[in-house]
Design a protein around this motif. Structure first.
Motif, PDB file in Angstrom:
ATOM      1  N   HIS A  13       0.810  -1.142  -0.079  1.00 62.94           N
ATOM      2  CA  HIS A  13       0.212  -0.117   0.037  1.00 62.94           C
ATOM      3  C   HIS A  13       0.844   1.500  -0.037  1.00 62.94           C
ATOM      4  CE1 HIS A  13      -3.237   2.812   0.876  1.00 62.94           C
ATOM      5  NE2 HIS A  13      -2.753   3.377   1.948  1.00 62.94           N
ATOM      6  N   ASP A  14       1.206   1.888  -1.131  1.00 62.51           N
ATOM      7  CA  ASP A  14       1.960   3.005  -1.362  1.00 62.51           C
ATOM      8  C   ASP A  14       3.365   2.769  -0.733  1.00 62.51           C
ATOM      9  OD1 ASP A  14      -0.064   4.407  -2.629  1.00 62.51           O
ATOM     10  OD2 ASP A  14      -0.666   5.516  -0.747  1.00 62.51           O
ATOM     11  N   GLY A  15       3.820   1.631  -0.965  1.00 61.89           N
ATOM     12  CA  GLY A  15       5.204   1.123  -0.371  1.00 61.89           C
ATOM     13  C   GLY A  15       6.272   1.170  -1.413  1.00 61.89           C
ATOM     14  N   ALA A  16       6.235   1.743  -2.503  1.00 58.51           N
ATOM     15  CA  ALA A  16       6.974   1.585  -3.542  1.00 58.51           C
ATOM     16  C   ALA A  16       8.448   1.793  -3.119  1.00 58.51           C
ATOM     17  CB  ALA A  16       6.594   2.662  -4.775  1.00 58.51           C
ATOM     18  N   ARG A  17       8.867   2.728  -2.315  1.00 60.51           N
ATOM     19  CA  ARG A  17      10.161   3.236  -1.815  1.00 60.51           C
ATOM     20  C   ARG A  17      10.983   1.640  -1.218  1.00 60.51           C
ATOM     21  NH1 ARG A  17       9.513   7.645   2.615  1.00 60.51           N
ATOM     22  NH2 ARG A  17      11.719   7.513   2.834  1.00 60.51           N
ATOM     23  N   ASP A  45       1.634   4.941  -6.032  1.00 62.79           N
ATOM     24  CA  ASP A  45       2.779   5.144  -6.305  1.00 62.79           C
ATOM     25  C   ASP A  45       3.510   4.076  -7.196  1.00 62.79           C
ATOM     26  OD1 ASP A  45       2.964   3.020  -4.592  1.00 62.79           O
ATOM     27  OD2 ASP A  45       4.450   4.062  -3.250  1.00 62.79           O
ATOM     28  N   GLY A  46       2.788   3.280  -7.862  1.00 63.13           N
ATOM     29  CA  GLY A  46       3.375   2.163  -8.770  1.00 63.13           C
ATOM     30  C   GLY A  46       3.743   0.870  -7.973  1.00 63.13           C
ATOM     31  N   SER A  47       3.281   0.728  -6.764  1.00 62.48           N
ATOM     32  CA  SER A  47       3.419  -0.348  -6.037  1.00 62.48           C
ATOM     33  C   SER A  47       2.953  -1.691  -6.674  1.00 62.48           C
ATOM     34  CB  SER A  47       2.845  -0.390  -4.703  1.00 62.48           C
ATOM     35  OG  SER A  47       3.440   0.593  -3.927  1.00 62.48           O
ATOM     36  N   ALA A  48       1.586  -1.369  -7.113  1.00 63.70           N
ATOM     37  CA  ALA A  48       0.997  -2.712  -8.013  1.00 63.70           C
ATOM     38  C   ALA A  48       1.807  -3.099  -8.886  1.00 63.70           C
ATOM     39  CB  ALA A  48      -0.540  -2.166  -8.398  1.00 63.70           C
ATOM     40  N   GLU A  49       2.351  -2.195  -9.990  1.00 61.64           N
ATOM     41  CA  GLU A  49       3.118  -2.518 -11.150  1.00 61.64           C
ATOM     42  C   GLU A  49       4.350  -3.313 -10.686  1.00 61.64           C
ATOM     43  OE1 GLU A  49       1.600   0.299 -10.662  1.00 61.64           O
ATOM     44  OE2 GLU A  49       0.069   0.401 -12.136  1.00 61.64           O
ATOM     45  N   LEU A  50       4.938  -2.707  -9.526  1.00 58.55           N
ATOM     46  CA  LEU A  50       6.246  -3.497  -9.121  1.00 58.55           C
ATOM     47  C   LEU A  50       5.889  -4.914  -8.551  1.00 58.55           C
ATOM     48  CD1 LEU A  50       7.881  -0.874  -6.808  1.00 58.55           C
ATOM     49  CD2 LEU A  50       8.810  -1.832  -8.864  1.00 58.55           C
ATOM     50  N   LEU A  51       4.722  -5.407  -8.172  1.00 53.40           N
ATOM     51  CA  LEU A  51       4.299  -6.566  -7.641  1.00 53.40           C
ATOM     52  C   LEU A  51       4.228  -7.362  -8.959  1.00 53.40           C
ATOM     53  CD1 LEU A  51       1.795  -6.006  -4.798  1.00 53.40           C
ATOM     54  CD2 LEU A  51       3.946  -7.129  -4.718  1.00 53.40           C
TER      55      LEU A  51
END
Length: 931
Positions: A13-17, A45-51
């Motif tokens: 949840h909004d944890g891309a960093r 913040d793009g977390s879903a895309e990173l997953l």
């Protein structure tokens, strides 16, 4: 267990960093997970895309932004078919496990088949030596404890597997069948304390929760440290954490333990709210109230939660109880907290991270709880030692007053009326519109009554204790306030100790105690605080100066309520400071607040401005020297009982004169001597003005104690600020060294001689702890509502109503016509002219005539009058009753503006309290820790 199946679930949840490193750590385990899936709770913040990039689009479940952690795990498990022997490995997006973490967790599970939940040792994300958690427990108030000291580094001291109450969901390994047995994470706990609730239910189901210390994970604690926006709940994080803490404890404890914990929580929350308000953190206070209210005011929600947890709750509680925070740990935590507060340390804990003992009580715990190291360090502080020394001096000097208090507290004498009643009596007197005291009055009660009533309320309603603290404790309180208030002005600790000790033992202080001058005692304690806030107001940056202005105005209102002269003194200096230094807005705030808060009372001074020179209490001429010699003003000796010889303060004068020789600090010397000369001139003027009290009576001069204390404060700060020059002269050697040593010896002679003389001579004044009741017992018992007693003392008289007057009642204004009417009637009775005089007294509601220490001539004159009936006679008092029935005196119509003005006064006071420290300030460490 030979081939367990592990499903790793990464929730983001909004944890891309942090998520990139987390995914790499999960996918590079030495014992890889069999299935790795992800859930994204509406990240922006793009977390879903990173997953999806790391795990594949088909292995990531996208959920709404309001989804909590437990709900996201349940959604993922609902789409995955259960496998026999399956374990669930829960991973936060800001938690990166060590490459061998999963292998160590599974090895521990194989060694202990009863362990259903296992968690790694958590270290900090940035400083990877810093320990965060090695298991978690709580106390019965819901306070979360990790068992670690603040900023404790991992040096192997916590290695080895260990049973704990709970482990964090960050890196938690849990058997899927046990997860489904207990119902998983409660969806009502969207964030915070969900791990504690889950593990508590697991233990109640008969399974074990183990922390595996060889398994390590690095956690950023992004939600607890407010490093990202929390959207799973609409509540503020602090409020949410406190609410969930209470909810978990109340829902999982057995009924009897739950009731005790509920009472403890309500009491503790009330204390924390008061603490937040005192520390000027209204937002935190509101969060505490809202959190407790959301639990207490929704019993249906709690009943439903307890019903879902009823299985195994009572049977599992003995094992859980051993893992709860020991009761003594709370006291030790408060001790450590106060120590940090006194050391000036800021808060070191973030929400949800609190440190105490996790393990059950042991023999070693008793040694820790009895550790006297803190007490030893606390007592070694210079300010504490100074206050204790001054307290011992005051106790020794006031031994006669304190000894008489033991026989039944009746503190009074001199300027202090006998202290009677409790806090409720004072509040009623302050709030009522008509005061049925003396001849009756509709005037506003003196505002210092409200201050004493508030302090009495904090002291369990004991008014005499509050007055004793303010009056008898004024010397140590003044020393403590002088030491603390000058810490920014006088950096040298030794100079501050001398300043505080000398100030506390000035003749003004000992004279105020001996004569029962409550007003001077309170202002004497506040004067150093005024000086400290004034310097901060003139030198600090604008925001802090504004806060200092409101604080100075509020405290100046308190001092003005006891002695209006202090406002006049500071108002003149305030206007001069505006001209010289600017800061007009802040200084104007400080000077406007007192008249606004005290307006209903101060408007009575418009017709009698001379009353501004009088202080709280009685104004008896015998307490004031009619003509003070010049040396009394020069040595700050205001006259009256309880004063030391004038040469006691000669050392201070010589030291201040020596400061005139220092050329490098001429501005400081000029300001200090200017304030001293100003205070002495005001004292001379005050001592020469004759004032008639508002309640009538003989005219008297005002006591010049407050302006002389004001003058002494200027010299004391001057000497303390130039003390380092004496050290330089001492280091120079020769004659300069000899002069410096002599000046230092003279400086220290003032507090030493003052303390010695005060102890040897005692209070030496009219103040007593066993003041006799001036109202005869027969008159008090037999006087119904509305009937009064005329008390004669020689040529003076007082009208009493059933009881001894309360604080402030004797100061209510009396019209000159009414007073003259009673005076003529009393003189007629004493002269043997009854008749019309007795009728006049009866019309005023007077039913009894009491005489203090009656003479034979006066007794004969009163006995000879048929309008009086003799009731009793002794050497100390005589009592007569009027034959004519007295009139019933009722209250007049109440002023319709009184109630709105009282409400306005309360609102303005609260507003000033809030504005004295606006929201943007560092939280007080004591408040953070207690919360």
């Amino acid at each position: 267990m030979s081939a367990p199946v592990v499903t790793a679930i990464v929730v983001a949840h909004d944890g891309a960093r942090w998520l990139g490193e987390t995914l790499q750590a999960v996918l590079r385990q030495s014992r890889p997970a069999d299935r790795v899936v992800g859930a994204d709770n509406g990240s922006r913040d793009g977390s879903a895309e990173l997953l999806e990039h790391a795990l594949g689009q088909g292995n990531v479940l996208r959920l709404p932004r309001s989804t909590g952690f437990g709900a996201a795990v349940s959604e993922v498990l609902g789409k995955l078919k259960a496998v026999p022997g399956e374990w669930i490995w829960l991973i936060h997006d800001d938690c990166a496990p060590d490459p061998h973490a999963l292998r160590h967790l599974l090895m521990a599970a194989e060694r202990d088949p009863a362990a259903a939940v296992l968690g790694p040792k958590l270290r900090d994300w940035l400083d990877r030596r810093l320990l965060l958690e090695v298991g978690v427990t709580v106390d019965r108030r819901g306070r979360r404890d990790t068992g670690l000291e603040p900023r404790e580094y991992d040096q192997g001291q916590h290695d080895g597997d260990r049973d704990v109450l709970a482990v964090s969901t960050a890196g938690m390994l849990v058997r899927r069948d046990v997860w489904e047995e207990v119902g998983g994470v409660d969806h009502a706990l969207a964030l915070f304390r969900d791990d504690l609730d889950l593990c508590w239910r697991v233990r109640n189901a008969g399974h074990r929760v183990v922390n595996v210390r060889r398994a390590v994970a690095y956690h950023a604690e992004a939600a607890a440290r407010r490093r990202r926006r929390i959207t799973a709940s609409g509540d503020h994080p602090r409020r949410l954490d406190r609410r969930n803490a209470m909810f978990v404890v109340m829902a999982n404890l057995p009924f009897a333990a739950m009731l005790r914990a509920l009472a403890r929580n309500v009491a503790g929350s009330t204390f924390r709210v008061l603490l937040f308000l005192v520390a000027k953190q209204p937002a935190n206070a509101w969060d505490e109230v809202a959190a407790v209210g959301s639990v207490v005011l929704h019993p249906g929600r709690m009943i439903s939660a307890r019903r879902r947890r009823r299985n195994g709750r009572k049977q599992g509680y003995p094992a859980v109880k051993r893992l709860l925070t020991p009761p003594g740990a709370g006291y030790r935590r408060l001790r450590d907290l106060v120590q940090g507060f006194l050391a000036g340390e800021g808060p070191v804990e973030s929400a949800g991270r609190h440190h105490a003992v996790v393990a059950p009580p042991s023999e070693d715990d008793e040694v820790i709880l009895d550790d006297s190291g803190f007490l030893r360090r606390f007592l070694s502080r210079p300010g504490v030692l100074l206050t204790l020394a001054l307290t011992l001096v005051a106790l020794a000097a006031e031994r006669h007053v304190l000894g008489s208090l033991a026989g039944g507290p009746s503190l009074g004498g001199g300027a202090l009326v006998p202290v009677v009643g409790d806090a409720s009596d004072l509040w009623r007197f302050y709030l009522e519109g008509f005061h049925d005291s003396g001849l009756g009055s509709t005037a506003w009660a003196p505002p210092y009554v409200a201050v004493v009533a508030a302090l009495s309320s904090l002291l369990l309603g004991k008014t005499w204790v509050a007055v004793a603290v303010l009056l008898l404790g004024s010397v140590p309180l003044a020393g403590a306030s002088a030491y603390l208030a000058t810490r920014k002005m006088v950096p040298a600790v030794s100079a501050r100790i001398w300043l505080a000790a000398t100030y506390a033992l000035l003749p003004v202080a000992t004279g105020a105690v001996a004569a029962g001058r409550l007003g001077t005692a309170v202002v004497f304690v506040l004067l150093p605080v005024y000086a400290g806030l004034g310097v901060q107001l003139l030198s600090a940056e604008p925001r802090r100066a504004r806060r200092a202005g409101w604080g100075l105005g509020l405290l100046l209102a308190v001092g003005t309520a006891f002695a209006p002269l202090v406002y006049v003194l500071l108002a003149v200096l305030g206007v001069l400071a505006m001209i010289a230094f600017g800061r007009v807005r802040q200084l104007a705030t400080a000077l406007v607040v007192p008249p606004v808060l005290l307006y209903p009372w101060l408007r009575g001074f418009a017709d009698h401005p001379g009353l501004l020179l009088l202080e709280a209490g009685l104004h008896r001429p015998e307490l004031i020297d009619p003509a003070l010699p010049p040396h009394s003003f020069l040595t700050f000796s205001p006259g009256g009982p309880g004063l030391p010889p004038f040469w006691i303060t000669a050392g201070l004068i010589v030291t201040a004169l020596a400061a005139l020789l220092f050329r490098r600090q001429r501005m400081i010397v000029a300001i200090g001597w200017g304030i001293a000369v100003y205070g002495v001139l005001v004292a001379i003027l005050v001592s020469r003005i004759t004032v008639t009290p508002a309640a009538g009576g003989a005219a008297a001069r005002a006591w010049p104690g407050i302006p002389l204390a004001f003058a002494a404060t200027g010299l004391l700060v001057l000497v303390a600020l130039t003390a380092h020059r004496l050290a330089e002269l001492r280091a120079a050697g020769g004659l300069r060294r000899l002069c410096a040593v002599g000046v230092v010896a003279l400086a220290f002679s003032t507090p030493v001689l003052g303390a010695a003389f005060w102890i040897a001579d005692g209070t030496r004044g009219p103040l007593s702890g066993s003041t006799p009741d001036p109202v005869p017992a027969i008159a008090g018992a037999g006087s119904p509502e509305g009937l009064r007693t005329l008390l004669l003392r020689g040529h003076e008289f007082t009208v009493l109503h059933r009881r001894t007057p309360l604080l402030g009642e004797a100061e209510l204004p009396v019209t000159q016509a009414a007073r003259e009417q009673v005076a003529r009637a009393a003189a007629g009775l004493v002269a043997g002219r009854g008749g019309a005089d007795a009728a006049t007294l009866a019309k005023l509601g007077i039913a009894y005539v009491a005489v203090s220490h009656p003479t034979a001539e006066m007794t004969k004159a009163l006995d000879s009058q048929p309008q009086l009936v003799h009731l009793s006679l002794s050497e100390t008092e005589g009592l007569w009753r009027l034959v004519e029935p007295p009139a019933r005196v009722g209250p007049p119509a109440d002023d319709p503006l009184r109630a709105p003005m009282l409400w306005a006064q309360a609102v303005l006071t609260l507003l000033a309290l809030v504005l004295a420290a606006p929201g943007a300030r560092t939280a007080d460490p004591l408040v953070v820790a207690v919360a």
